[in-house]
Design an enzyme around this catalytic site. Structure first.
Site, PDB file in Angstrom:
ATOM      1  N   TYR A  54     -28.090  23.061  -7.743  1.00 54.18           N
ATOM      2  CA  TYR A  54     -26.658  23.251  -7.478  1.00 54.18           C
ATOM      3  C   TYR A  54     -25.836  22.822  -8.695  1.00 54.18           C
ATOM      4  O   TYR A  54     -24.984  23.568  -9.180  1.00 54.18           O
ATOM      5  CB  TYR A  54     -26.250  22.444  -6.236  1.00 54.18           C
ATOM      6  CG  TYR A  54     -24.788  22.606  -5.883  1.00 54.18           C
ATOM      7  CD1 TYR A  54     -24.311  23.804  -5.363  1.00 54.18           C
ATOM      8  CD2 TYR A  54     -23.884  21.563  -6.080  1.00 54.18           C
ATOM      9  CE1 TYR A  54     -22.970  23.961  -5.054  1.00 54.18           C
ATOM     10  CE2 TYR A  54     -22.545  21.715  -5.763  1.00 54.18           C
ATOM     11  CZ  TYR A  54     -22.091  22.910  -5.252  1.00 54.18           C
ATOM     12  OH  TYR A  54     -20.766  23.065  -4.939  1.00 54.18           O
ATOM     13  N   LYS A  58     -23.662  25.319 -11.256  1.00 51.32           N
ATOM     14  CA  LYS A  58     -22.214  25.208 -11.448  1.00 51.32           C
ATOM     15  C   LYS A  58     -21.884  24.964 -12.917  1.00 51.32           C
ATOM     16  O   LYS A  58     -20.876  25.474 -13.427  1.00 51.32           O
ATOM     17  CB  LYS A  58     -21.646  24.088 -10.580  1.00 51.32           C
ATOM     18  CG  LYS A  58     -21.644  24.414  -9.093  1.00 51.32           C
ATOM     19  CD  LYS A  58     -20.703  25.569  -8.773  1.00 51.32           C
ATOM     20  CE  LYS A  58     -20.357  25.659  -7.305  1.00 51.32           C
ATOM     21  NZ  LYS A  58     -19.429  26.764  -7.024  1.00 51.32           N
ATOM     22  N   GLY A 114     -27.626   4.487   2.832  1.00 43.96           N
ATOM     23  CA  GLY A 114     -27.629   3.312   1.957  1.00 43.96           C
ATOM     24  C   GLY A 114     -26.734   2.236   2.560  1.00 43.96           C
ATOM     25  O   GLY A 114     -26.493   2.216   3.777  1.00 43.96           O
TER      26      GLY A 114
END
Ligand code: UDP
Length: 225
Positions: A54, A58, A114
């Site tokens: 991705y 881009k 997280g």
């Protein structure tokens, strides 16, 4: 898609002498070493990580867009869109705002990845759209950040959504995805100066409007996705 589709669309824009808007992303900055992120920062992307396809698509899209501008004079505009939210997001798309909102409304645990100390800066959709229109109407061709500089931790986001929806869902912690950027916040000086643009909708108001829409969709059987 991001790379080949952009290349094809540029060819079409060139043939038709059309204005071109590339919807790029703050992901081009990767896990940024400069904070907040200015357009002049080249970024810190792991090309072979799980987000690599991705991010690099881009980055390539921006490169080929500027190349078509320089070599063929295509009237391009490049926007780096930071985290955006609002009504009509897909409920199950996995991003933080729809995930937390739907979990809070259903009484399910909010899944913070997280410890939740990573930050993002969330922009309400109508502010973003206004910026896109202004950029399209400008004669500026290099990338412009559009986003809301109001930065919060993901744990704070979960807590605020819980409060604003009046939910009693617990917050649980799940493993942090690989290469999850630690911080993200746009520097919007360029958009302010060039477009006279800045976000107007406060977080509480944006979440309220988004919650109304999610509540309607989640609790009406016909359109729950
Ligand atoms: N996130 C989370 N729980 C979720 C979905 C996302 O803690 O259920 C975290 C994710 O790890 C990231 C942040 O929220 O740190 C924003 O994620 P999102 O997918 O919305 O956007 P992006 O990572 O592209 O900024």
């Amino acid at each position: 898609m991001g790379s080949l589709g952009t290349h094809n669309a540029l060819g079409l824009a060139m043939a038709k002498k059309a204005r071109f808007l590339l919807a790029s992303t703050s992901e081009v900055y990767g896990d940024p070493k400069i904070h907040p992120q200015k357009e002049s920062y080249w970024g810190n992307v792991n090309p072979i990580g799980p987000r690599g396809v991705y991010d690099e698509a881009k980055r390539f899209a921006e490169a080929i867009t500027m190349a078509y501008h320089r070599a063929h004079g295509v009237n391009v505009h490049i926007v780096r869109i930071f985290n955006t939210y609002g009504p009509r997001m897909r409920i199950a798309d996995g991003r933080a705002v729809p995930a937390f909102l739907s979990q809070a409304l259903r009484g399910d645990p909010l899944t913070v990845y997280g410890d939740g100390s990573q930050t993002r800066s969330f922009c309400y959709v109508s502010d973003l759209v206004e910026g896109l229109i202004r950029l399209m109407d400008s004669e500026f061709h290099e990338p412009v950040n559009l986003g809301n500089p109001h930065e919060i931790t993901i744990l704070e986001l979960a807590q605020r959504i819980k409060e604003l929806t009046g939910s009693s869902s617990p917050i649980v912690h799940k493993p942090l995805p690989v290469d999850d950027p630690l911080v993200r916040k746009p520097d919007i000086a360029r958009a302010r100066e060039l477009l006279g643009w800045e976000p107007k909708v406060p977080f509480e108001e944006g979440i309220r409007l988004t919650t109304e829409d999610f509540r309607r969709r989640i609790f009406s059987e016909a359109s729950s996705r």
